[in-house]
Enzyme design. Structure first.
Site, mmCIF file in Angstrom:
data_model
loop_
_atom_site.group_PDB
_atom_site.id
_atom_site.type_symbol
_atom_site.label_atom_id
_atom_site.label_comp_id
_atom_site.label_asym_id
_atom_site.label_seq_id
_atom_site.Cartn_x
_atom_site.Cartn_y
_atom_site.Cartn_z
ATOM 1 C CG ASP A 155 43.695 53.580 71.855
ATOM 2 O OD1 ASP A 155 43.068 52.524 72.358
ATOM 3 O OD2 ASP A 155 44.113 54.470 72.585
ATOM 4 C CE LYS A 218 44.597 58.461 71.846
ATOM 5 N NZ LYS A 218 45.324 57.055 71.800
ATOM 6 C CE LYS A 254 43.655 57.197 75.479
ATOM 7 N NZ LYS A 254 44.215 56.041 74.996
#
Length: 318
Positions: A155, A218, A254
């Protein structure tokens, strides 16, 4: 996880043409939250689906090998076995989507999951998380080290300065470098939406990140003052939809930060179902970054099965 996003050439015309109709997005966000939710067995089924999409996360300064061990064990057994048996789903192998930790804790997580015979992926935050303000060389090195230690998902955080000042080419190039450093690991790109200034900027940053080869986009690090909100989510999933229509490439989504209740999880699932369709309703293309959400979902499932709410000691927490 599904096929990788190979990325495409930077299309600055596409990015600069992107505009968001804010009042329309806010109306849609209002509507999605007032929808009647599913009930009874349907609700339990939806909540179990949400469980499989959770990236069970700990990103604290006091993380130790022992709480990483507990987190991994909880990710393998997110819902008590007797509750799954009562629902007749004990054979489905329900686990969380991934375990998400700091890069320094990746080895602990990989080792623990191996020991308990669980094959769920380890995701690591990297690139100067959460601010993304360390030098580029350091951020790239952090990605490589996390991958070497066994992380199969990374991430990354974007440098918000580049998005705020409209330097889309520089942002695209930077994300391409991170994508390269990830090697075979899937890359989730955190936009830090609370620090991007406008919904149009969120849309443009989403496009740049997907063009550069992000496998997921995300919302946030969970450390900003504004995290996953429904208006921002609508903008991001519509960018994903437009990117899919134009390129045929599916990119995952996400939301992260501040998602704590089972009720909210149901809203997120219905938003994905309505905006992107059933194909996105699985851990391959949808994850929720959360640490306390699982506890509330397990409480709701306990209530569904037993007809009463669990006492604190009834449900062991991660």
């Amino acid at each position: 996880m599904s096929g990788r996003n190979p990325g495409i050439e930077l299309d600055l015309a596409w990015i600069s043409k992107a505009q968001v109709n804010q009042p329309a997005v806010l109306r849609r966000a209002e509507q999605i939250q007032t929808r009647r939710t599913v009930k009874k067995d349907w609700q339990a089924a939806w909540l179990l689906r949400a469980v499989t999409c959770i990236d069970l996360t700990t990103l604290s300064g006091d993380d130790t090998p022992s709480n990483i061990h507990r987190l991994c064990y909880k990710a393998k057994h997110p819902i008590r076995d007797d509750l799954l048996q009562k629902l007749k789903v004990e054979d489905l192998g329900i686990t969380n989507g991934a375990v998400c930790v700091y890069s320094a804790r990746v080895q602990d997580a990989v080792q623990t999951l191996k020991e308990i015979g669980c094959s769920i992926p380890v995701a690591s935050v990297a690139t100067g998380f959460p601010a993304g303000q360390t030098p580029l060389k350091t951020r790239l090195e952090e990605v490589r080290m996390a991958v070497e230690d066994g992380a199969s998902e990374i991430d990354i955080v974007i440098n918000r300065t580049l998005a705020l000042t409209g330097q889309w080419e520089a942002l695209y190039k930077e994300i391409c470098l991170f994508r390269q450093a990830c090697g075979d690991a899937h890359m989730k790109t955190i936009l830090g939406i609370g620090e991007l200034g406008s919904l149009t900027n969120v849309y443009r940053a989403s496009l740049a990140a997907m063009m550069a080869g992000s496998d997921f986009i995300k919302t946030s690090t969970g450390k900003e003052s504004v995290n996953a909100t429904y208006p921002v989510a609508i903008v991001m999933v519509r960018a994903i939809r437009e990117f899919y229509w134009k390129t045929g490439i599916k990119v995952g989504f996400k939301p992260a930060g501040g998602i704590r209740s089972a009720k909210e999880a149901l809203v997120w699932l219905s938003l994905i179902k309505e905006e992107l369709g059933d194909e996105w309703l699985n851990a391959e293309l949808f994850r929720i970054g959360a640490s306390s959400l699982l506890g509330d979902i397990e409480r709701q499932i306990y209530h569904h099965v037993t007809g009463r709410y669990a006492a604190h000691h009834d449900l062991p927490m991660a």
